[in-house]
Design an enzyme around this catalytic site. Structure first.
Site, mmCIF file in Angstrom:
data_model
loop_
_atom_site.group_PDB
_atom_site.id
_atom_site.type_symbol
_atom_site.label_atom_id
_atom_site.label_comp_id
_atom_site.label_asym_id
_atom_site.label_seq_id
_atom_site.Cartn_x
_atom_site.Cartn_y
_atom_site.Cartn_z
ATOM 1 N N GLU A 142 0.809 -1.225 0.000
ATOM 2 C CA GLU A 142 0.000 0.000 0.000
ATOM 3 C C GLU A 142 0.836 1.267 0.000
ATOM 4 O O GLU A 142 0.439 2.268 -0.598
ATOM 5 C CB GLU A 142 -0.962 -0.002 1.192
ATOM 6 C CG GLU A 142 -2.239 -0.819 0.983
ATOM 7 C CD GLU A 142 -2.050 -2.311 1.166
ATOM 8 O OE1 GLU A 142 -0.943 -2.731 1.583
ATOM 9 O OE2 GLU A 142 -2.987 -3.076 0.896
ATOM 10 N N HIS B 133 -12.105 -2.921 8.167
ATOM 11 C CA HIS B 133 -12.487 -2.946 6.747
ATOM 12 C C HIS B 133 -13.808 -2.217 6.493
ATOM 13 O O HIS B 133 -14.442 -2.453 5.473
ATOM 14 C CB HIS B 133 -12.670 -4.384 6.246
ATOM 15 C CG HIS B 133 -11.405 -5.155 6.064
ATOM 16 N ND1 HIS B 133 -10.693 -5.670 7.111
ATOM 17 C CD2 HIS B 133 -10.724 -5.514 4.953
ATOM 18 C CE1 HIS B 133 -9.635 -6.322 6.658
ATOM 19 N NE2 HIS B 133 -9.623 -6.240 5.354
HETATM 20 C C1 LIG Z 1 -2.935 -4.427 4.015
HETATM 21 C C2 LIG Z 1 -3.959 -5.235 3.341
HETATM 22 N N1 LIG Z 1 -4.037 -5.212 2.002
HETATM 23 C C3 LIG Z 1 -4.972 -5.942 1.363
HETATM 24 C C4 LIG Z 1 -5.864 -6.699 2.061
HETATM 25 C C5 LIG Z 1 -6.938 -7.490 1.338
HETATM 26 N N2 LIG Z 1 -6.591 -8.921 1.325
HETATM 27 C C6 LIG Z 1 -7.120 -9.762 2.217
HETATM 28 S S1 LIG Z 1 -6.523 -11.330 2.074
HETATM 29 C C7 LIG Z 1 -5.547 -10.850 0.757
HETATM 30 C C8 LIG Z 1 -4.645 -11.857 0.109
HETATM 31 C C9 LIG Z 1 -3.669 -12.378 1.062
HETATM 32 O O1 LIG Z 1 -2.824 -13.303 0.460
HETATM 33 P P1 LIG Z 1 -1.833 -14.146 1.336
HETATM 34 O O2 LIG Z 1 -1.125 -13.251 2.281
HETATM 35 O O3 LIG Z 1 -1.002 -14.956 0.419
HETATM 36 O O4 LIG Z 1 -2.771 -15.079 2.226
HETATM 37 P P2 LIG Z 1 -3.812 -16.159 1.730
HETATM 38 O O5 LIG Z 1 -5.112 -15.472 1.547
HETATM 39 O O6 LIG Z 1 -3.286 -16.768 0.484
HETATM 40 O O7 LIG Z 1 -3.878 -17.138 2.843
HETATM 41 C C10 LIG Z 1 -5.707 -9.503 0.470
HETATM 42 C C11 LIG Z 1 -4.990 -8.788 -0.591
HETATM 43 C C12 LIG Z 1 -5.777 -6.668 3.468
HETATM 44 N N3 LIG Z 1 -6.630 -7.355 4.248
HETATM 45 N N4 LIG Z 1 -4.816 -5.957 4.064
#
Ligand SMILES: Cc1ncc(C[n+]2csc(CCOP(=O)(O)OP(=O)(O)O)c2C)c(N)n1
Ligand SMILES: Cc1ncc(C[n+]2csc(CCOP(=O)(O)OP(=O)(O)O)c2C)c(N)n1
Ligand SMILES: [Mg+2]
Ligand SMILES: [Mg+2]
Lengths: 316, 335, 316, 335
Positions: B69, B138
């Protein structure tokens, strides 16, 4: 039984319990819907149970959003987990759950999950620092996805943890996807573990589908941390088998039919190769029964009343 | 009220589609416009707002980023300083604070600090507000926390037509714009002008409903709730005017003054917590400039002073309901 | 003269000019004081001039706070630099300078310096992205201290720059100190350059007191960037010879008398070994004269009037 | 007004020394209290506030960090959740936004989100305001940008005694506290109670000067300027009451109501830009609760809607001067 046999059985018990709950919730959500997002952990149960198994009750856990395996393995009961998911007052957050819940239980060392990805890093390292300052013998495990590993908070927190040799283990669940983003298109390094060099501590890649291997790697890292040698980063290679959230249609996904054969192994099957059917079948049955009974209890518990919304802002 | 060039032809679409339309039109119109954010490409955004744009404009101009971000916003600032017009997406408006330095200390200040030698025509799209069960981190409406940083334009579209017209203006503006889309409105439908020259000017409030007894100033999702309350009040002969400022910076005090001079009773309604919310600024300004026109205090109906509870049912309790707006209006009207 | 001779002379000219200004300002501030903080760059002139020399006018520069060497080497005149320092309307920021100034000149590719350390990283990478999108042939140099290298913004910006192979060179001036913080007590890695592995691009350590060596390393990195091979990180080893800001009494400093003999070499002396006295003496004299004349001109320029404070918030 | 245990014995010291004293006393009193920040150890802080504390308490409890603001605040949150009381320093309050997520989404919300199961007794010390030539990114007063995040206590000490007493209360509070020290006050001297049990309670405004004609509500450095303006006005027989809320959260509406009911004329004075500043909240609340006691609008005298210019002379033009306060008070009084 040898210690190893015992260990495998104990890990299997949690893996089976997580799996039972994952499948149960999948069906439940299909039939009843869900407020907010449920991020299924199907396929990641092995690494979650294996890694947490290496912690003591007094150690601290900062979990990720992918399922309930972390909290369950750290000792939280299904009844309270489900109560949180259903927004019941008997959950860990006193009715403030429902939707994408944030399990917490300080007595069990379960300290939460940052809704803003990457916020676990400074929190977890801060908890480790607190233990160091108080002279307490505690290790902190911070779980995160390979997507969250891009956050600058990892860099800042890990750097300071490296300098102060704090008792932290960074546990990356590399399931290949961050929502629609495939890791290899979004990482400048082959592995997240490669980045640990920048923090001055070891980064270890481990087969995330083999719970016992994860447990071994984690145990070593925990030992290191406990012995004052500082942090480690463990990257467990796994695969997201379902959508990002339950209901995600994954139209963006282009690996269908070509799933990595190693990373997509079923962690339940992998563990079973170390056990006899007489050993795991009763466990499986007990897990299903436990889940159903606990869910029924949770369902019957009182819903959160409106007063819940207005309290707990302040400690008086 | 709006500087519509041609409103003749309209099409029914959702607020999300209207935003998508604005993005596509502006990217066609101006090659310098491009986008980045998480999951905006192949997935079309977690709320589906950017669907089809990768296909039309390609990977050069529609970029999926990692979860970075500070780079999404800071990179937009750097790119804006150097001849392009970035329109970046944060997945949730709550993440504006992850990039707080980039938003408040860079985008807002770098033109001024450098004596106007740099310009930062960037748009940060940030979905805000309640959408059901996504919790305290959120669901926030962050407008008030941006309002004390001079240099940022702050936009709060409440209808599909405004979403399109205001976003086009945002992209054409030479200043940084924080464009706060309400997640709870994404599926709301409305008639939207199809003309590619249709824009909605900043700093022009919309009178959403005319009335003589009382003025409600409402933003984002609260516009709809206030209109609903107004309809109920109308049944009892209470004639409410609903004004939507559309942009907090710049702020159209003129339209509001005209309304207040007519009704002498004012309520401000927003979703964010009351203490420190934008309603404080609006109320303070109205009483400062129009004190002797007022029959009573400017009343604020706003979110409770709590974070947003995770629970999809409880969350509604901490933001103004139609009933709460109606009730407060009755009380103010009875003054 | 050979090309190398010419290059050395050109670099020397800037090094000498920076040095002349550093010494001039030191005296000036001692006598007249200074609003805000002046962060002297004494001892770092070689690396600043050497690195910037490898850039074209059309390349972009995001400078650090340590002195005026970056901006001067990129082509900004002393007169405008001093005007900024004195808060005159003839400076680059139209009278908004004074105190810890933020030089900027888009026509020369000088794009500023983040007052919040580390904010240069996303800005600079964004500028590189902009060049890539527009198909422009530009490289971006981002200067920062080894202290600022701890910011998470480096990680996020460098990671994305690494993935997209953007034309950026990260130039770290490792002068051993971040205010009172010695690098070796605050870094988990021996060098900042070691961290570049985490971003998937090369990290190069270079003798920062040897302007020609810095120029060579920088030229290679700039070439790489220009050729679409992506970013590099160059760490120039130098030493902060004076206080953090002019007037800092450095009571915290414990390396007095034990200054690293390599890192504390005078970059002016190092360059002079490659030149004859007939070559550098006129340059030195010219530099002194240029500084004095420019300062006099800047002093005579009009002060910023009150209206300056209220304009430039908005582009109309 | 203050819950002073013993004010009998005092000592003259600066605001910076008073903060130092509070830190030392609380660290002696409670082993769980510790500190981290940049340059707070051997250097004693860039403003000299933490001098001598490393020597007394050692490296375990007085920790120099790298330049890692997200960790300074986020680490404080994690440490506060686990049985210690971190008192961390950001070198400039402007850096609160670097750690925006940690401040607004963690410290403010994590107790509530977890049903009170977690507590976050952390103090973030952040030097704010003008100090001369440090520019837009090092001179801000950020209180308004924190005010819309329920869960944070916000403290603005205006005198040496308050700096000590309020900081001690902050450290003893079980909630997260943002402690905004004014850089322009660090060298101001005053009498400070030496008793180790001396504290100043949150939510208790101080009437700095009693008066009957007009109430000025002022915070931080503006308290002194308002008092100076009041003395000038007194020469013309205008009797001004100056009230310093001391804490914005919690907010002492009672003391203010008492004053407003007496004077019927109110001004709010702060250094941050007017639009979106804390004065909006205060003015809105006063007119909401005391409308029919007011002779005229609640007037806001605040910073200009610009960033702070770098120039050490120009910067004074964008914040309220004694003259500006005096002039506005005259106008309001003449109403
Ligand atoms: C700072 C932030 N950016 C974006 C999000 C939205 N978001 C929630 S889960 C996710 C993907 C996360 O991927 P990963 O860390 O690989 O975990 P996974 O879901 O694969 O377990 C995103 C972008 C968030 N919650 N927080
Ligand atoms: C984000 C941020 N944190 C802290 C500061 C205060 N500060 C200004 S300069 C400095 C030290 C910087 O050290 P380094 O990056 O090594 O550069 P040097 O001063 O040695 O050239 C600090 C901590 C700041 N300006 N920004
Ligand atoms: Mg993932
Ligand atoms: Mg340094």
């Amino acid at each position: 039984m040898t210690d190893t046999d015992n260990l495998v059985l104990e890990i299997y018990r949690n893996v089976a319990r997580i799996r039972a709950a994952e499948l149960f919730l999948q069906t439940y959500i299909e039939e009843h819907g869900f407020g907010g997002f449920w991020h299924p952990g199907l396929g990641q149960e092995g690494l979650q149970a294996g890694a947490v198994q290496a912690l003591r009750r007094s150690d601290y856990l900062f979990q990720a959003h992918r399922g309930l395996g972390y909290a369950l393995s750290k000792g939280l009961s299904f009844e309270r987990i489900f109560a949180d998911l259903l927004g019941k007052t008997t959950g860990t957050v006193g009715g403030k759950g429902g939707g994408t819940v944030h399990f917490v239980d300080p007595a069990l060392g379960i300290l939460g999950q940052g809704g803003t990805l990457g916020s676990n890093f400074p929190l977890g390292v801060g908890a480790a620092l607190s233990a160091q300052i108080l002279g307490e013998d505690r290790v902190v495990a911070i779980f995160f996805g390979e997507g969250a590993a891009a956050r600058g908070t990892l860099y800042e927190a890990a750097l300071q943890a490296g300098v102060w040799k704090l008792p932290v283990v960074f546990v990356c669940e590399n399931n290949g996807w961050a929502i629609s983003a495939p890791f290899e298109r979004h990482s400048p390094t082959k592995n997240v573990a490669d980045r640990a060099a920048a923090f001055g501590f070891p980064g270890i890649v481990v087969d995330g589908q083999d719970a016992v291997a994860v447990h071994a790697a984690m145990s070593e890292a925990v030992e290191r941390a406990r012995g004052g040698q500082g942090p480690s980063l463990i990257e467990a290679m796994t695969l997201r088998l379902r959508g990002h959230y339950e209901g995600d249609r994954q139209r963006y996904r282009d690996d269908e039919g070509a799933l990595d054969p190693v990373r997509s192994r079923d962690p339940v099957d992998v563990l079973r190769t170390r056990l006899d059917a007489e050993q795991y079948e009763p466990i499986d049955r007990a897990a299903d029964e436990e889940v159903e009974a606990a869910f029924a209890l949770a369902l019957a518990a009182p819903d959160a009343g409106p007063e819940v919304a207005f309290k707990d802002v302040w400690a008086e | 009220m709006s500087t519509t060039v041609t409103e003749a032809q309209t099409e029914e679409m959702t607020y999300a589609q209207a935003i998508n339309r604005a993005l596509a039109e502006e990217m066609r119109r101006d090659d310098r416009v491009w986008m980045m954010g998480q999951d905006i490409g192949a997935m079309g955004g977690v709320f589906g707002v950017t669907r089809g744009l990768l296909e039309e404009f390609g990977e050069r101009r529609v970029r999926d980023t990692a979860i970075v971000e500070t780079f999404i916003v800071g990179g937009a600032a750097g790119a804006a300083m150097t001849g392009t017009i970035p329109v970046v997406e944060l997945q949730f408006a709550d993440f504006l604070f992850i990039a707080g330095d980039e938003v408040l200390n860079k985008l807002a200040k770098w033109r001024y600090m450098h004596g106007g030698q740099l310009e930062l025509p960037a748009v940060v799209r940030a979905p805000m507000g309640l959408v059901g069960g996504v919790g305290a981190e959120h669901s926030q409406c962050p407008e008030a926390m941006l309002l004390n940083a001079p240099g940022l334009k702050i936009v709060l579209p409440a209808t599909p037509a405004d979403a399109k017209g205001l976003l086009k203006t945002a992209i054409r503006d030479r200043n940084p714009v924080i464009f706060l889309e309400h997640k709870g409105l994404y599926r709301v439908k409305g008639e939207v002008p199809v003309d590619e020259d249709f824009t909605v000017a900043f700093g022009q409030a919309a009178v959403r409903r005319e009335g003589n007894d009382l003025t409600i100033i409402a933003t984002a999702m609260m516009v709809g709730r206030s209109l609903e309350a107004a309809e109920r009040l109308a049944l009892d002969g209470i004639d409410v005017e609903v004004v939507d400022p559309r942009t907090l910076v710049p702020f159209d005090m003129e339209t509001i003054a005209t309304s207040v001079e007519k009704t002498s009773k004012v309520m401000v309604v927003h979703e964010a917590p009351k203490t420190g919310g934008a309603g404080g600024e609006i109320a303070a300004r109205i009483q400062e400039e129009l004190f002797f026109h007022l029959d009573g205090p400017v009343v604020r109906i706003a979110g409770a002073d709590t974070p947003i509870p995770q629970h999809p049912v409880l969350e509604q309790l901490v933001i103004p309901s139609v009933e709460a707006i109606e009730q407060a209006a009755r009380e103010l009207n009875a003054l």
